[in-house]
Design a protein around this motif. Structure first.
Motif, PDB file in Angstrom:
ATOM      1  N   PHE A  59       0.896  -1.076  -0.205  1.00 22.59           N
ATOM      2  CA  PHE A  59      -0.040  -0.091  -0.025  1.00 22.59           C
ATOM      3  C   PHE A  59       0.867   1.177   0.050  1.00 22.59           C
ATOM      4  O   PHE A  59       1.784   1.313   0.785  1.00 22.59           O
ATOM      5  CB  PHE A  59      -0.833  -0.108   1.401  1.00 22.59           C
ATOM      6  N   ILE A 101      -3.747   4.335   1.046  1.00 18.86           N
ATOM      7  CA  ILE A 101      -4.128   4.380   2.549  1.00 18.86           C
ATOM      8  C   ILE A 101      -5.155   5.354   2.905  1.00 18.86           C
ATOM      9  O   ILE A 101      -6.107   5.257   3.554  1.00 18.86           O
ATOM     10  CB  ILE A 101      -2.805   4.240   3.421  1.00 18.86           C
ATOM     11  N   SER A 116      -8.862  -3.965  13.005  1.00 19.17           N
ATOM     12  CA  SER A 116      -8.318  -3.963  12.013  1.00 19.17           C
ATOM     13  C   SER A 116      -9.261  -2.537  11.539  1.00 19.17           C
ATOM     14  O   SER A 116      -9.001  -1.956  10.356  1.00 19.17           O
ATOM     15  CB  SER A 116      -8.701  -4.862  10.824  1.00 19.17           C
ATOM     16  N   ARG A 149      -4.367   0.448  11.864  1.00 19.37           N
ATOM     17  CA  ARG A 149      -4.272   0.142  10.566  1.00 19.37           C
ATOM     18  C   ARG A 149      -3.354   0.808   9.708  1.00 19.37           C
ATOM     19  O   ARG A 149      -2.544  -0.107   8.748  1.00 19.37           O
ATOM     20  CB  ARG A 149      -5.780   0.153   9.994  1.00 19.37           C
ATOM     21  N   ASN A 150      -3.332   2.070   9.646  1.00 20.91           N
ATOM     22  CA  ASN A 150      -2.377   2.729   8.601  1.00 20.91           C
ATOM     23  C   ASN A 150      -0.916   2.301   8.847  1.00 20.91           C
ATOM     24  O   ASN A 150      -0.056   2.292   8.103  1.00 20.91           O
ATOM     25  CB  ASN A 150      -2.653   4.258   8.841  1.00 20.91           C
ATOM     26  N   LEU A 197      -0.168  -1.360   7.509  1.00 20.43           N
ATOM     27  CA  LEU A 197      -0.373  -1.315   6.268  1.00 20.43           C
ATOM     28  C   LEU A 197       0.958  -1.392   5.557  1.00 20.43           C
ATOM     29  O   LEU A 197       1.168  -1.739   4.529  1.00 20.43           O
ATOM     30  CB  LEU A 197      -1.610  -0.575   5.636  1.00 20.43           C
ATOM     31  N   ARG A 198       1.653  -0.404   6.122  1.00 24.93           N
ATOM     32  CA  ARG A 198       2.965  -0.114   5.526  1.00 24.93           C
ATOM     33  C   ARG A 198       3.881  -0.767   6.277  1.00 24.93           C
ATOM     34  O   ARG A 198       4.606  -0.495   7.571  1.00 24.93           O
ATOM     35  CB  ARG A 198       3.443   1.472   5.371  1.00 24.93           C
ATOM     36  N   ARG A 248      -2.808  -6.369   6.058  1.00 24.21           N
ATOM     37  CA  ARG A 248      -2.925  -6.036   4.754  1.00 24.21           C
ATOM     38  C   ARG A 248      -3.691  -6.940   3.797  1.00 24.21           C
ATOM     39  O   ARG A 248      -4.211  -6.575   2.703  1.00 24.21           O
ATOM     40  CB  ARG A 248      -1.243  -6.194   4.160  1.00 24.21           C
ATOM     41  N   TRP A 293      -7.345  -5.763   3.896  1.00 23.39           N
ATOM     42  CA  TRP A 293      -7.578  -4.748   3.304  1.00 23.39           C
ATOM     43  C   TRP A 293      -7.131  -4.611   1.806  1.00 23.39           C
ATOM     44  O   TRP A 293      -7.359  -3.747   1.067  1.00 23.39           O
ATOM     45  CB  TRP A 293      -6.991  -3.242   4.002  1.00 23.39           C
ATOM     46  N   ASN A 294      -6.904  -5.838   1.310  1.00 20.76           N
ATOM     47  CA  ASN A 294      -6.513  -6.008  -0.071  1.00 20.76           C
ATOM     48  C   ASN A 294      -7.619  -5.883  -1.127  1.00 20.76           C
ATOM     49  O   ASN A 294      -8.433  -6.622  -0.878  1.00 20.76           O
ATOM     50  CB  ASN A 294      -5.874  -7.482   0.025  1.00 20.76           C
TER      51      ASN A 294
END
Length: 486
Positions: free
Chosen positions: A126, A131, A173, A179-180, A183-184, A211, A214-215
């Motif tokens: 992401f 995001i 999640s 989450r942010n 995600l990275r 990840r 949220w894919n």
């Protein structure tokens, strides 16, 4: 004239040597068009399970067969992947660590942009822009079998009895900063851990799970948290298992603290993303009570230091709300009415004035709680289960709570409320419910999809939309509230 001819010859020779060198270079890296790419079956590909060879159970150098979806070790002759490719005529393999594709038994690398979707499913990436768009995206995604799903609102597989983990993972999640952050991968890739420490595996596995949830380009409309749960079993020393039911609040408390420590968190408020999101502070006033026996009470000196009120500052990740005891007798219609209680009535425990008696083996204490700082995300634990010597009892009291605009400022003192600059209004983003008896009950979660403002009910793989009015009728167990910034 002869000079010009010799010059031309030299130039031609030089050009010829250059072209032959480039030809040699090209021959070293052949771009072979693999004839077997049409044999890849995306319907059977599942990268959620543990990356180990299905024959030798080793984790080193594992390849996935893209025709049948099984994992095998190695690529050279006499390895399990090589044997599989020859015996089954399955030719395209993916290295699960380097994300490179190979054709066996010929053993050459396949470079083709049509395989990028498989790479993305194994390891979704992401960008900061993507995001940001997650909180505005109202578009459904399509899985490979045609199922429509909303990224982030995806069912989690129940392997045997891990629904208590699934509901916590689903609600966490939906916590935006958490989450942010996960995600990275770059956010936590630089965290240094002592050698031989396995707790960082928990961070990596949780990041992978977030990840996958949220894919937007997933092959399936559900995720199996197998690797995440394996890390939980390993790191909790089998305290939490997916073959035995457990209490979600115990799991959440352990999980948040373990993540905090694995991210090199300290006692400082901003030392990890966990503390930045969930850490609040309270003041506890404790006063010892004289013994109930009259003879002993006569001997006790109430003015002594032992009976003075003590004040301690304490951080918290969640607040425990006590339900009033259930009525013992039936009502006039010979039915046990289900008692109801207002959420603000439960929160009055933390207003700094309400006292509650706590008993230990030999002493009694009177305690008052006063919240001094509210966190950006507030977790409420509604204590439904009481254990006595013989069995566990469940309190079925229904808690009436608003879903939007819950003002926690009412339980703060005026000085502390002024410190919060009027930002004390919260909105519900996650709600965990327990159904059934204490021993054999199941858990389900309600989560809010922020861009569409639609509520979803999740029970393992089942995801259905639900009206917010229906959520308030359930036996809420754990709730997560988000601070409104505007």
């Amino acid at each position: 004239m002869s000079n010009e001819i010799s010059k031309k010859r030299k130039i031609n020779e030089h050009n010829g040597s250059e072209s032959s060198a480039s030809a040699v270079k090209f021959a070293r890296t052949p771009q072979i068009q693999c004839p077997y790419l049409d044999t890849i079956n995306r319907h059977v590909l599942d990268f959620d399970f543990e990356k180990l060879c299905s024959v030798s159970l080793t984790r080193i150098n594992v390849y996935a067969c893209l025709v049948c979806g099984k994992y095998f070790q190695g690529r050279g002759t006499n390895t399990h992947a090589y044997t599989h490719s020859v015996s089954e005529s399955h030719h395209v393999f993916l290295n699960l660590l380097t994300l490179k594709f190979y054709c066996l038994p010929d053993n050459y690398e396949v470079i083709d942009s049509s395989l990028n979707d498989i790479k993305y499913v194994l390891n979704p990436i992401f960008t900061p822009e993507q995001i940001k768009q997650l909180d505005e995206n109202t578009k459904m995604s399509r899985a490979i079998d045609g199922t429509m799903y909303m990224p982030g609102i995806v069912g989690l597989n129940n392997i045997k009895a891990n629904d208590y983990c699934n509901v916590i993972l689903q609600c966490l999640s939906q916590v935006r900063p958490l989450r942010n952050y996960f995600l990275r991968e770059e956010n936590y890739a630089q965290v240094k851990r002592p050698p031989g420490d396995s707790s960082f595996l928990l961070v990596q596995r949780f990041g992978e799970l977030i990840r996958k949830l949220w894919n937007p380009r997933a092959f399936k409309a559900h995720v199996s948290p197998h690797e995440m749960l394996q890390a939980v079993v390993l790191w909790s020393k089998k305290r939490f298992q997916f073959i035995k039911q457990n209490d979600p609040i115990d799991f959440m408390s352990w999980f948040l603290n373990s993540l905090h420590l694995a991210l090199n968190g300290t006692k400082k408020p901003n030392s990890s993303i966990i503390y930045k999101s969930f850490l609040g502070h309270m003041r506890i006033y404790t006063r010892k009570l004289p013994p109930p026996d009259a003879d002993d009470a006569a001997k006790v000196d109430l003015s002594s230091e032992e009976y003075n009120e003590m004040i301690t500052e304490s951080p918290f990740l969640y607040l425990t709300c006590d339900l009033p005891p259930t009525p013992l007798f039936t009502d006039e219609f010979r039915e046990n009415i289900i008692p109801q209680v207002n959420l603000y009535q439960l929160l009055s425990k933390f207003n700094g004035q309400t006292s509650k008696e706590y008993k230990t083996y030999k002493e009694n204490f009177l305690k008052r709680f006063e919240i001094t700082q509210l966190p950006p995300y507030l977790i409420l634990y509604i204590k439904r289960f009481t254990k006595n010597t013989f069995f566990v009892e469940k309190n079925p009291t229904v808690v009436n709570f608003p879903v939007k605009n819950v003002d926690f400022g009412d339980i703060l003192t005026p000085e502390i409320k002024a410190k919060h600059n009027g930002k004390t209004t919260y909105e519900l983003v996650g709600n965990i419910v327990h159904d059934g008896t204490p021993e054999k009950g199941t858990y389900r979660a309600h989560v809010l999809h922020t861009p569409t403002q639609q509520w979803y009910e999740m029970q393992d793989l089942h995801v259905t939309s639900i009206l917010p009015q229906m959520i308030t009728l359930t036996e809420a167990y754990i709730q997560i509230y988000e601070l409104k910034q505007d």
